[in-house]
Enzyme design. Structure first.
Site, mmCIF file in Angstrom:
data_model
loop_
_atom_site.group_PDB
_atom_site.id
_atom_site.type_symbol
_atom_site.label_atom_id
_atom_site.label_comp_id
_atom_site.label_asym_id
_atom_site.label_seq_id
_atom_site.Cartn_x
_atom_site.Cartn_y
_atom_site.Cartn_z
ATOM 1 N N THR A 17 0.842 -1.184 0.000
ATOM 2 C CA THR A 17 0.000 0.000 0.000
ATOM 3 C C THR A 17 0.876 1.232 0.000
ATOM 4 O OG1 THR A 17 -1.768 1.191 1.176
ATOM 5 C CG2 THR A 17 -0.121 0.058 2.515
ATOM 6 N N ASP A 79 -7.607 -5.592 2.082
ATOM 7 C CA ASP A 79 -8.694 -4.888 1.422
ATOM 8 C C ASP A 79 -9.828 -4.800 2.425
ATOM 9 O OD1 ASP A 79 -9.667 -3.475 -0.775
ATOM 10 O OD2 ASP A 79 -10.907 -5.167 -1.398
ATOM 11 N N TYR A 164 -14.120 6.111 6.309
ATOM 12 C CA TYR A 164 -15.465 6.280 6.858
ATOM 13 C C TYR A 164 -15.457 6.436 8.376
ATOM 14 C CZ TYR A 164 -17.123 4.611 2.276
ATOM 15 O OH TYR A 164 -17.384 4.470 0.940
#
Length: 772
Positions: A17, A79, A164
């Protein structure tokens, strides 16, 4: 007795990542476990993995597997999906891009609140689910899952976290964004997944089973006055005439002949350590790396106190990805001769390839301290500083390299880019202009210079700079031609002649005449006139990803010292394997030409057959017209040979090294937008610059897409059409290349790049030879 350096038992793990928030979370959770984390920033050759799997599990495994194969060590990927019951499990696998391509965290949160508008608190249940996958370079992979239940808030709260987090409410009423980092790590879905996979990571650390990538250290021979090189040793004894002739063949890149000559000399004097070292060099260049190791070991037995065979042995071990043995040999060479800066430079290279930038910095500084005026050592030290983000220090070292060697174009390119990062745009502009003036074939320097012109509101100058970056044929006449063709993996498409898809997208078209990349080599061999002799120089590089491009030498080395230094460039950080061949093509009738071409193609197909599994391929072909008497001449001046190319950095090599450009690739990667993102500027010239950037790193499909957008925006943009011609040629689509170059020539009838490219592409095969 050789003392072998110890290797740390920490397992090195690449986090698949570039998300700084994820990296921070994972590294804090792994503290004290014996796992040393690296990020993708340390591996610029690793392209972004396309997350196109329909499940979270599939995307995590795909990212881990592809990363492990490229970086050649263990990789950890995750993920995460947010699953909301009221939305039937949406956004799920597309959580990160739910609001559309290029969306931000805030965009996703706002969309979620809109979708949940009017839904009661009791019906706002949601679950975060993270799947974490651990993959080995050999394809082994396993995954675990972590879950966190909660609900969707009515309004965002909190300023910590990411994604989120501000709208995900826990059972205690707080959002994830209202927790401290420690609190979040103790309960988060990612933390739970990581703790589930920790036993495996700890087992790896205990067994030291990590498979680590290694880049071949750059080996420069002694240059200080009074020091003795292998060439000096050879010349000291006229009885070594066979070795002298073998050395001449090495200079001419006739490696088979060199091997035969040195083997004969060795048979006459089997106890000559220099002959064994020479044999090892010839074996290395003939792809016989295991045999070269045997030769170097024999040289060490015969001359145990000589540092040179240890250094050469380290190069062969590095090629084989045996970092422990390579480091030990380089270290031994410095123990035997602590005054050799090249030994410390090699150690610096190995430490850098293992992610030990502190060690790399220490060794590189020692090399510079031993030879403060050597531009190569300054260049390497500057490169380490660049990777550490210390651009001011990098500028100092690259400036010192240029001061020592004003025409050191690689250093000028690095210096200009470092100056740009330091916001010295005026200095960067001057430096990159000088780089382009020294090596007009450096498309990377042209791309960076064009971007500066665009940033300063000078589009006309940017177009002029870019227009000279797309040459498929010689810029000046002469008795010969060279053609370099780069192939990458993946499906080839014919896109140069039509715009049938969405705006700017590359329209899929018919396959080229042959899916076999060697077909273009054969077609060009058959274009050589029967009464004309030629030499074809071929380079094949097999690598995990097509971000690395072979940089063909533009000069022959003038000493064995340079030939040995070239050998050190054989395995960059992505561990490609390479093969080099020279094929003479004699004048004659159709049947004899057929036989020659068929023999060449059979050999090339065997090279392809022997490619490592799952490797991507770069093939470079330099076809030089000559006369029979010129073949193999050592006094031929390569700088006088006209070149036909699309080779992204047709610059030769300033330091006598053979280079696969991992360093300059990062200078392209740092200006490329993320997949799915638009460039910072979206005018026609910016799209052309983006296409040029993709072309320089071998991404012909992405290059074509950018060039097509540019020609759609301005159908009379000559640089954009030239770019389309280059991208088509890179893909093996000669018809598409011809169509694009004709379009450019129609707009600008005096355009030499288009005219010369068409001249060669349209040259028919000899009628007297049959096409197999």
């Amino acid at each position: 007795m050789i003392t072998y350096a110890s290797v740390s038992r920490q397992v090195r793990l690449v986090l698949a990542t570039r998300n700084a928030h994820k990296v921070s979370e994972i590294t804090s959770l792994l503290a004290g476990t014996g796992v040393m984390c690296e990020t993708l920033d340390a591996h610029p050759q690793m392209r972004e993995v396309v997350e196109d799997c329909p499940t979270i599990e599939g995307n995590a495994e795909k990212k881990a597997l592809e990363t492990a194969r490229v970086v050649r060590t263990w990789a950890l990927a995750d993920d995460t999906g947010l699953e909301v019951a009221a939305l039937d499990g949406a956004p799920g696998v597309i959580s990160a891009r739910w609001a559309g391509p290029g969306c931000t965290y805030d965009d996703n949160c706002k969309k979620m609140l809109r979708e949940m508008s009017g839904i009661l608190d009791a019906d706002r249940a949601a679950t975060f689910r993270t799947v974490m996958a651990l993959a080995a370079p050999d394809g082994r992979v396993e995954h675990v899952e972590g879950r966190l239940d909660g609900s969707i808030a009515q309004i965002p709260r909190g300023s910590s976290g990411f994604g989120y987090d501000p709208i995900f409410v826990l059972s205690d009423g707080r959002t994830l964004a209202e927790l401290t980092a420690e609190e979040k790590n103790s309960i988060s879905h990612r933390g739970r997944a990581l703790r589930a996979i920790l036993p495996k990571l700890k087992a790896l650390a205990l067994s030291a089973a990590a498979i680590l990538v290694i880049s071949t250290p750059v080996c420069a021979a002694k240059t200080e006055p009074g020091q003795e090189t292998i060439w000096d040793q050879i010349m000291a004894s006229q009885s070594r005439k066979g070795l002298i002739q073998g050395h001449e063949y090495l200079q001419q890149k006739q490696y088979g002949r060199a091997l035969d000559e040195i083997r004969h000399s060795l048979a006459e004097n089997p106890k000559d350590p220099v002959a064994h070292m020479m044999m090892g060099v010839a074996q290395y260049w003939n792809g016989m790396v295991d045999e070269s190791i045997v030769s170097y070991r024999r040289a060490i037995e015969l001359s145990p106190d000589d540092a040179e065979p240890h250094l050469l042995l380290g190069i062969s071990y590095a090629w084989k990805d045996d970092q422990r043995a390579a480091e030990a040999e380089f270290r031994r060479s410095t123990e035997l001769d602590p005054t050799r800066p090249d030994g410390f430079m090699n150690l610096g290279s190995i430490r850098e390839s293992l992610g030990d930038y502190t060690g790399a910095l220490e060794m590189s500084r020692k090399a510079v301290d031993l030879d403060k005026k050597n531009p190569l050592y300054r260049y390497q030290l500057g490169s380490v500083y660049r990777k550490l983000g210390r651009d001011a220090d990098a500028v100092e070292q690259f400036s010192a390299a240029v001061k020592a060697q004003p025409d050191y174009e690689d250093a000028l390119l690095e210096l200009g880019c470092a100056q740009e990062r330091e916001h010295d745009l005026k200095g960067a502009m001057a430096t990159l202009k000088k780089a382009v003036s020294i090596k007009p074939g450096d498309s990377v320097a042209r791309m960076r210079l064009a971007r500066l012109h665009l940033a300063l509101g000078e589009p006309a100058k940017a177009r002029q700079v870019m227009a000279d970056a797309f040459h498929l044929t010689p810029e000046e006449g002469g008795a010969g031609l060279q053609l370099s063709v780069s192939f990458s993996g993946g499906k080839k498409t014919s896109t140069a002649g039509s715009d049938k898809n969405a705006p700017g997208a590359a329209a899929p078209g018919p396959e080229p005449e042959s899916a076999d990349p060697l077909s273009m080599f054969e077609r060009n061999l058959r274009r050589v006139p029967l009464d004309q002799a030629a030499v074809m120089h071929m380079d094949a590089v097999f690598l995990p990803k097509p971000k690395l491009v072979k940089n063909t030498l533009g000069e022959s080395p003038s000493s064995l010292r340079k030939a040995l230094a070239q050998a050190a460039g054989g395995a960059p950080s992505s561990a490609p394997k390479s093969v080099r061949r020279d094929y003479p093509l004699g004048a004659g009738d159709g049947s004899s030409r057929d036989a020659q071409i068929n023999k060449i193609m059979d050999d090339l197909r065997q090279v392809m057959k022997d490619a490592p599994p799952d490797a991507d391929v770069r093939l470079g072909m330099n076809l030089t017209f000559t006369h029979l008497v010129d073949i193999g001449r050592s006094n031929a001046d390569p700088e006088r040979r006209p070149k036909v190319t699309y080779e992204p950095r047709q610059v030769g090599n300033d330091m006598g090294l053979w280079v696969i450009g991992t360093s300059w690739m990062a200078l392209v990667a740092e200006v490329l937008p993320e997949p799915g993102e638009l460039p910072a500027q979206t005018d026609v010239d910016s799209w052309t610059a983006l296409g040029l950037a993709h072309a320089t790193v071998g991404e012909s499909q992405r290059a074509m897409e950018a060039f097509m957008i540019a020609t759609r925006m301005d159908p009379r943009s000559v640089p954009a059409w030239l770019g389309r011609g280059v991208a088509a040629a890179m893909s093996g689509d000669e018809d598409g290349a011809v169509a694009a170059l004709r379009k450019a020539l129609g707009i600008d009838p005096k355009n030499k790049a288009a005219a010369d490219g068409l001249k060669w592409l349209l040259r028919p095969a000899n009628k007297e030879t049959s096409k197999k």
